[in-house]
Structures are given as C-alpha cells and as structure tokens.
Design an enzyme around this catalytic site. Structure first.
Site, PDB file in Angstrom:
ATOM      1  N   TRP A 188       0.836  -1.213   0.000  1.00 12.02           N
ATOM      2  CA  TRP A 188       0.000   0.000   0.000  1.00 12.02           C
ATOM      3  C   TRP A 188       0.855   1.240   0.000  1.00 12.02           C
ATOM      4  O   TRP A 188       0.536   2.221  -0.690  1.00 12.02           O
ATOM      5  CB  TRP A 188      -1.004  -0.041   1.153  1.00 12.02           C
ATOM      6  CG  TRP A 188      -1.861  -1.258   1.053  1.00 12.02           C
ATOM      7  CD1 TRP A 188      -1.853  -2.346   1.882  1.00 12.02           C
ATOM      8  CD2 TRP A 188      -2.811  -1.570   0.006  1.00 12.02           C
ATOM      9  NE1 TRP A 188      -2.735  -3.296   1.423  1.00 12.02           N
ATOM     10  CE2 TRP A 188      -3.339  -2.856   0.287  1.00 12.02           C
ATOM     11  CE3 TRP A 188      -3.260  -0.888  -1.122  1.00 12.02           C
ATOM     12  CZ2 TRP A 188      -4.298  -3.467  -0.527  1.00 12.02           C
ATOM     13  CZ3 TRP A 188      -4.216  -1.496  -1.940  1.00 12.02           C
ATOM     14  CH2 TRP A 188      -4.717  -2.760  -1.629  1.00 12.02           C
TER      15      TRP A 188
ATOM     16  N   ASP B 255      -1.955   6.355   6.306  1.00 10.06           N
ATOM     17  CA  ASP B 255      -2.976   5.400   5.871  1.00 10.06           C
ATOM     18  C   ASP B 255      -3.247   4.482   7.055  1.00 10.06           C
ATOM     19  O   ASP B 255      -2.400   3.679   7.442  1.00 10.06           O
ATOM     20  CB  ASP B 255      -2.423   4.608   4.674  1.00 10.06           C
ATOM     21  CG  ASP B 255      -3.391   3.546   4.165  1.00 10.06           C
ATOM     22  OD1 ASP B 255      -4.454   3.354   4.778  1.00 10.06           O
ATOM     23  OD2 ASP B 255      -3.069   2.909   3.145  1.00 10.06           O
TER      24      ASP B 255
ATOM     25  N   LYS C 147     -12.666  -2.278   6.793  1.00 11.44           N
ATOM     26  CA  LYS C 147     -11.929  -3.210   7.647  1.00 11.44           C
ATOM     27  C   LYS C 147     -12.351  -3.057   9.099  1.00 11.44           C
ATOM     28  O   LYS C 147     -12.820  -3.996   9.719  1.00 11.44           O
ATOM     29  CB  LYS C 147     -10.428  -3.000   7.498  1.00 11.44           C
ATOM     30  CG  LYS C 147      -9.971  -3.306   6.074  1.00 11.44           C
ATOM     31  CD  LYS C 147      -8.580  -2.824   5.796  1.00 11.44           C
ATOM     32  CE  LYS C 147      -8.321  -2.810   4.311  1.00 11.44           C
ATOM     33  NZ  LYS C 147      -8.454  -4.123   3.696  1.00 11.44           N
TER      34      LYS C 147
HETATM   35  C1  LIG Z   1      -3.497  -0.411   4.344  1.00  9.79           C
HETATM   36  C2  LIG Z   1      -4.394  -0.330   3.148  1.00  9.79           C
HETATM   37  N1  LIG Z   1      -4.406   0.803   2.416  1.00  9.79           N
HETATM   38  C3  LIG Z   1      -5.191   0.927   1.326  1.00  9.79           C
HETATM   39  C4  LIG Z   1      -5.996  -0.100   0.904  1.00  9.79           C
HETATM   40  C5  LIG Z   1      -6.847   0.097  -0.317  1.00  9.79           C
HETATM   41  O1  LIG Z   1      -8.131   0.428   0.111  1.00  9.79           O
HETATM   42  P1  LIG Z   1      -9.351   0.612  -0.897  1.00  9.79           P
HETATM   43  O2  LIG Z   1      -9.681  -0.747  -1.418  1.00  9.79           O
HETATM   44  O3  LIG Z   1     -10.424   1.205  -0.025  1.00  9.79           O
HETATM   45  O4  LIG Z   1      -8.927   1.539  -1.978  1.00  9.79           O
HETATM   46  C6  LIG Z   1      -6.035  -1.284   1.628  1.00  9.79           C
HETATM   47  C7  LIG Z   1      -6.913  -2.380   1.182  1.00  9.79           C
HETATM   48  O5  LIG Z   1      -6.824  -3.500   1.549  1.00  9.79           O
HETATM   49  C8  LIG Z   1      -5.194  -1.402   2.768  1.00  9.79           C
HETATM   50  O6  LIG Z   1      -5.174  -2.536   3.480  1.00  9.79           O
END
Ligand SMILES: Cc1ncc(COP(=O)(O)O)c(C=O)c1O
Length: 362
Positions: free
Chosen positions: A104, A173, A197
């Site tokens: 991520w 994040d 989540k």
């Molecule tokens: C730490 C983290 N950041 C970002 C994301 C991406 O999120 P989204 O699917 O809402 O774009 C995830 C998805 O699993 C994640 O675990």
C-alpha cells in the site's frame, strides 16, 4: 439465521459487530419512522443529517479530535487518497517523505511520482520483503509531510508507535487499524481509512484533516478531488455513500456504548493478538512471518510447514466455521484478520482448532 454465521477472519471487507448487523436489519424497511429504508431517504433529509452528524461527533469523541480537525466521508476508497494527498498537500517544488512498508505504501509513492512530484523514500523494509517496520527513521525537516502506513494489512506489520517527525505534519494510511488503539492526533496533518476493515461497510473512506492543511489546497483542482469542497459542505457536496456512512455511525456507536471506547478496545485487541502470537511462538508448526517487534495486532500472518498443509488448513478451518484465513494472493500463506469486531472467544476457538490441526498433521 445467526447460528449459520461463521467466524469471519477476512482482511476486508471484514466482520462487523453482530449488534450492528442486527440494528441494520431491524431498521431496514422503515428507518426511524420515515416509512423508507435508509438507502431510500434523501441525503438532504433530517434522517440522513442525523446519521452523518452523529458519525462525525462519535469519531471525534473516540479519537479525541478537537475542533482543529475535520472528519470527511469520501468515495474512491483509500486508494484515491494516494493521489489526492499529493494533489492537495504537496506544492510544486516541495518534496514529501514516504516510508515504504509494503504494497500500500508502494502504491501511494507511485501516485506521487505519476504527478511528476517528488516522494523521498526515507526508509523502506523492502530489503527483507517488508517483514518489519524501519526504526530510527530520519526525516527531512523541510518535507511537506511524512507519509506512513500504520498497519500493513498484507505483510502483517504495524508501527508500534507513531514516528517523531519533528513537527513535519504526519499523514497516515490507517485503513486497517483506525479505531483499534489510542494515539495522539496532534502531530497528524491528515489520516485516512477505507471503512471496510475496522469501521463499517465498503464504499466510504474516512479522512481526518487538520484545518490548517486545508490552506494548502490549490484553487485550480477539480472540485471532486479538493478536500476543501467536502470540508465546506459537511461531506454533502454531492450524493455521499449513505449506507456506508450509516454503518460507520453504527460501528462507532457500538465502540462507544458496548465496548466503552478505544482504550478498552485496545486492551481486547492486545489480548487477542497475545493469545494468537503466544500460541504460534510456543511451537514451530505455525511460523509468524513478521519480526516480533513489528507484528500487527490486526492482521496475523503465518506459514505452515508446506503449501499443501496450508491449503488443507484453510479448507478444514472453513469446514469448522473459521473463514477467510487465506493469505493475500500476492504473498500466499495464512492470515487471520482480528479487527475490532472479532471477539476474543473467536480467537480462542481458532487457537483450539489450530492445536487440533497440528496434532493431526504435525
Ligand atoms: C493499508 C491499506 N491501504 C489501502 C488499501 C486500499 O483500500 P481501498 O480498497 O479502499 O482503496 C487497503 C486495502 O486492503 C489497505 O489494506
């Protein structure tokens, strides 16, 4: 119906508290006497106003946010924040610090570079396949902000403490650990989390932004990618994801009224993680993949002695009522996501199942 529910260890969308699901079910056909369901009422109605305002108030109370912070509900997932953050907060000619702790963060860095802007990767754990959180990171004092991923959902690592950035606004994040433990919001310029989540249903990303950061937003950005657009309109510039925001409201209410707040939640989360890691460490059949001091309290990643055994484990676990234990498709292995709604009893039952599986196959 509830007796057919399994323990859901998925990484996201993930388990929601049963009382939340029951409240949604009970109020679905006639929301608060409106004669309509929540997904049918106007987002400009008193009914929805009450939902969004209550969600904001509860999130602020839970996270101990003062009036310097705005809580926004945006669409496009946490992934859209990867590009919105540099668009809004990284002026031309400046650079932002990024710590790369996995998939991520890597994606977040790429979105800065796609805009022709500068992301200085001041630390990375790529050298050991992202199994740890870098220590003693030195940040640039003139960075526009410092970006970290507080919990790495795929590799199962988590910052035990937030880094000291020496006054540079921290941007994080927190998709997979928001509301799971207390932290001081003061050093943060912005933090964000896809709700699916730890906060609610998929479809909304919660963005918390410090008001002074709004001054950086360039006037000439398209309206839908400007934080100021949503801050000025209580997230109601256009039609918001009403149902997802409603689930965030209910999860926040559950956290306050049934759990008793974030400190209590953090204590339960610690007990769950200690139980699972403690059991894994007591033998060598299950092997945690993250360094001990970087382990996530939310996503417990582990391997078994062979890939065949892992397949068999995931299959037999499901047959016994434990779903979602497969690791992310990019890394394989196993992963138990034990977010806020996962009860301690579920983790204790999982450990019992793991013991039995090991006896039969170890
Ligand atoms: C730490 C983290 N950041 C970002 C994301 C991406 O999120 P989204 O699917 O809402 O774009 C995830 C998805 O699993 C994640 O675990």
């Amino acid at each position: 119906m509830t007796e057919h529910r399994i323990y859901n260890f998925n990484a996201g969308p993930a388990a929601l508290p049963l009382p939340v699901l029951e409240e949604i079910q009970a109020s679905f056909l006639n929301f608060k006497g409106s004669g309509m369901s929540l997904v049918e009422v106007s987002h400009r109605s008193k009914w929805f106003d009450d939902v969004i305002n209550d969600a904001v108030v509860r999130i602020k109370r839970l996270l101990k946010l003062d009036d310097n912070f705005e809580v926004l509900f945006l669409q496009g997932g946490a992934s859209s924040q990867f590009f919105m953050i540099p668009m809004n907060l990284l002026p031309e000619g400046r650079s932002a610090d990024y710590v790369n702790t996995g998939t991520w963060s890597t994606k977040a860095i790429k979105e800065v570079e796609l805009q022709g802007k500068s992301a200085d990767v001041v630390a990375s754990s790529k050298d050991r396949d992202f199994c740890y959180i870098p220590k003693n990171v030195v940040f640039n004092s003139d960075a526009a902000y410092v970006h970290i991923t507080t919990n790495n959902t795929i590799k199962g690592t988590q910052w035990a403490q937030m880094p000291d950035t020496g006054g540079v606004p921290l941007v994080a994040d927190m998709s997979s650990d928001i509301l799971s433990r207390p932290f001081d919001p003061a050093p943060f310029g912005l933090f964000y989390a896809g709700a699916q989540k730890n906060m609610g249903a998929a479809g909304v990303c919660v963005v918390v932004i410090r008001k002074d950061m709004l001054e950086r937003v360039p006037e000439n950005l398209p309206s839908m990618v400007k934080y100021t657009t949503f801050a000025a309109k209580n997230s109601l510039y256009n039609t918001p994801p009403c149902f997802a925001i409603y689930t965030v409201q209910l999860v926040s209410k559950w956290l306050e009224e049934e759990i008793g707040g974030i400190e209590k939640m953090a204590e339960i989360n610690r007990q769950k993680a200690d139980l699972l890691y403690g059991f894994m460490d007591s033998g060598d059949f299950y092997r945690g993949t993250a360094d001990a001091d970087s382990r996530s309290f939310m996503n417990v990643t582990f391997r078994l002695p062979s890939e065949d055994l892992e397949k068999q484990f995931i299959q037999e676990a499901l047959e016994n009522g434990f779903g979602g234990l497969k690791g992310h498709r990019s890394v394989g292995g196993c992963r138990a996501s034990i977010y806020n709604p996962m009860p301690l009893k579920a983790v204790a039952d999982l450990v019992d199942f793991m013991k039995t599986f090991e006896k039969k196959n170890g």
